[in-house]
Design an enzyme around this catalytic site. Structure first.
Site, PDB file in Angstrom:
ATOM      1  N   CYS A  92       0.442  -5.254   6.726  1.00 39.08           N
ATOM      2  CA  CYS A  92      -0.215  -4.783   5.505  1.00 39.08           C
ATOM      3  C   CYS A  92       0.416  -5.341   4.230  1.00 39.08           C
ATOM      4  O   CYS A  92      -0.224  -5.347   3.178  1.00 39.08           O
ATOM      5  CB  CYS A  92      -0.193  -3.257   5.454  1.00 39.08           C
ATOM      6  SG  CYS A  92      -1.112  -2.481   6.799  1.00 39.08           S
ATOM      7  N   HIS A 341      -8.385  -0.399   1.839  1.00 39.81           N
ATOM      8  CA  HIS A 341      -7.201  -1.151   2.264  1.00 39.81           C
ATOM      9  C   HIS A 341      -7.624  -2.371   3.083  1.00 39.81           C
ATOM     10  O   HIS A 341      -7.589  -2.353   4.312  1.00 39.81           O
ATOM     11  CB  HIS A 341      -6.313  -0.225   3.093  1.00 39.81           C
ATOM     12  CG  HIS A 341      -5.043  -0.826   3.594  1.00 39.81           C
ATOM     13  ND1 HIS A 341      -4.483  -1.990   3.085  1.00 39.81           N
ATOM     14  CD2 HIS A 341      -4.199  -0.420   4.595  1.00 39.81           C
ATOM     15  CE1 HIS A 341      -3.367  -2.260   3.736  1.00 39.81           C
ATOM     16  NE2 HIS A 341      -3.179  -1.327   4.663  1.00 39.81           N
ATOM     17  N   CYS A 371       4.339   0.061   3.084  1.00 35.13           N
ATOM     18  CA  CYS A 371       4.725   0.171   4.487  1.00 35.13           C
ATOM     19  C   CYS A 371       3.976  -0.879   5.285  1.00 35.13           C
ATOM     20  O   CYS A 371       2.892  -1.324   4.891  1.00 35.13           O
ATOM     21  CB  CYS A 371       4.424   1.566   5.030  1.00 35.13           C
ATOM     22  SG  CYS A 371       2.696   2.075   4.878  1.00 35.13           S
ATOM     23  N   GLY A 373       3.163  -2.673   9.443  1.00 26.89           N
ATOM     24  CA  GLY A 373       3.193  -2.547  10.886  1.00 26.89           C
ATOM     25  C   GLY A 373       4.465  -3.107  11.487  1.00 26.89           C
ATOM     26  O   GLY A 373       5.010  -4.100  11.024  1.00 26.89           O
TER      27      GLY A 373
END
Length: 386
Positions: A92, A341, A371, A373
């Site tokens: 992300c 997102h 944050c 993955g």
């Protein structure tokens, strides 16, 4: 790390963020990427031939997003053939990492003008498509090697279970999450109504506004939704939306600013990236924030605007609880729960919103953290340029 030479954001644009199956769903990712690449240089009158490199984030690099989508987008935008491009995946945070690589290249003196961008059309290439395609083709699982299994066994890691673990560990209940999510929608709608996104959005085929925010959102409707995991607290209402979009920032050295007569929007003054517990997966923004502020000699109260990606409501609430953050200056224009997102594009989207907000309000320092993955987080400190 603190950058030792200036790396300026001199232009920042994004498409509206489209809902899954919405107005951007039929866009080819290369065309959507090309759209923001063209716009980011046109905004400031820079010749595309002067660009030293284009770094583009994209998570699911398969199908229409495969074969170095950044290079395809550069050529689709009509840039000269000598302009190179590369595609990166830090989950992300991919396009935030693209901005870090661009800033490092500029600050080191090896390049002067670099575009950091991101694109993801999740309506066309759903989350996890590459993993599913590999599994179906008999090519194995990403996390099934001997080294991984020796360390973690057959334990399954998921962003959904990670978010549930965060909620449990930081004692965050569903009501708190839903109220946070509702506030995200209300802030995003208010910002759009007041025209606060107008300067950053480059319309796509007549679409001028983000499609995600829901004016009819309310607590009662959120309470009626079933949990994503049986027995859990998370629902779709407190999760980021599946979306389509692209964004781009032009990062320039002091030499390029002088040579091309550019006016910086902000300076990238410090960058950092951390690894975190892969089981919790999404708790990385906490140590990333602490570390970048410590390196910069700053405290939370020195930051006037935080952009913390709303992958799930408990991610932000745990971050705020641990660091005693002021939520009134955190995602003040709404976040991914409302705005969406589009994975590889979100880092650049957040930074675009942040630099325009700082420029508009005169806020001196902004911090972006995401944050990612696998248990990671990027952090970027920006300063307004007088």
């Amino acid at each position: 790390m603190n950058l030792r030479a200036p790396a300026y954001v001199v232009s920042a644009v994004r498409t509206p963020v489209g809902r899954r199956g919405g107005g951007l769903a039929q866009a080819h990712p290369a065309d959507l990427g090309a759209h923001v690449l063209s716009a980011v240089v046109e905004r400031v009158g820079v010749d595309p031939g002067a660009i030293d490199d284009v770094i583009m984030g994209c998570v699911d690099q398969v199908g229409a997003q495969a074969s170095n989508i950044a290079r395809t987008a550069v050529l689709s935008a009509g840039f000269p053939e000598h302009v190179p491009a590369t595609t990166i995946d830090r989950q992300c945070g991919s396009s935030q990492q693209a901005a870090h690589f661009a800033a490092q290249a500029v600050a080191s003196g090896t390049q002067d003008l670099v575009i950091a961008a991101g694109v993801e059309v999740m309506s066309l290439v759903p989350l996890g498509t590459a993993t599913t395609a590999g599994r179906d083709a008999g090519l194995g699982e990403p996390r099934s090697g001997e080294g991984w299994r020796a360390r973690f066994g057959d334990e399954v890691f998921s962003q959904f279970t990670g978010a549930e673990l965060i909620a449990e560990h930081w004692s965050i209940n569903r009501d708190q999450m839903e109220r946070f999510a509702l506030e995200s929608h209300q802030r995003a709608i208010r910002a759009a109504d007041e025209g606060l996104f107008d300067a950053e959005i480059v319309p796509w085929e007549g679409i001028t506004r983000d499609e995600g925010p829901r004016p009819d959102s309310n607590i009662e409707r959120m309470q009626s939704l079933q949990p994503l995991i049986p027995g859990g607290q998370l629902t779709a209402a407190v999760s980021s939306q599946i979306s389509d979009g692209a964004a781009a920032l032009l990062i320039a050295s002091q030499r390029a600013v002088n040579e091309h007569g550019l006016t910086p929007l902000a300076r990238i003054s410090a960058i950092d990236v951390v690894g975190s517990d892969p089981r919790f997966m999404l708790s990385g923004p906490i140590p990333a924030t602490s570390r970048i502020l410590d390196k910069a000699g700053l405290t939370m109260s020195d930051i006037g605007h935080f952009e913390v990606n709303e992958a799930f409501a408990p991610v932000i609430l745990a971050w705020a609880k641990e660091l005693n953050a002021d939520l009134s200056v955190t995602n003040p224009l709404g976040g991914a729960i409302a705005l969406g997102h589009p994975l590889g594009a979100t880092g650049a989207r957040l930074m675009t919103t942040l630099v325009h907000s700082m420029s508009r309000t005169g806020i001196q320092r902004g911090l972006q953290v995401m944050c990612e993955g696998g248990g990671m987080a990027n952090a970027t400190l920006l300063e307004l340029v007088d």
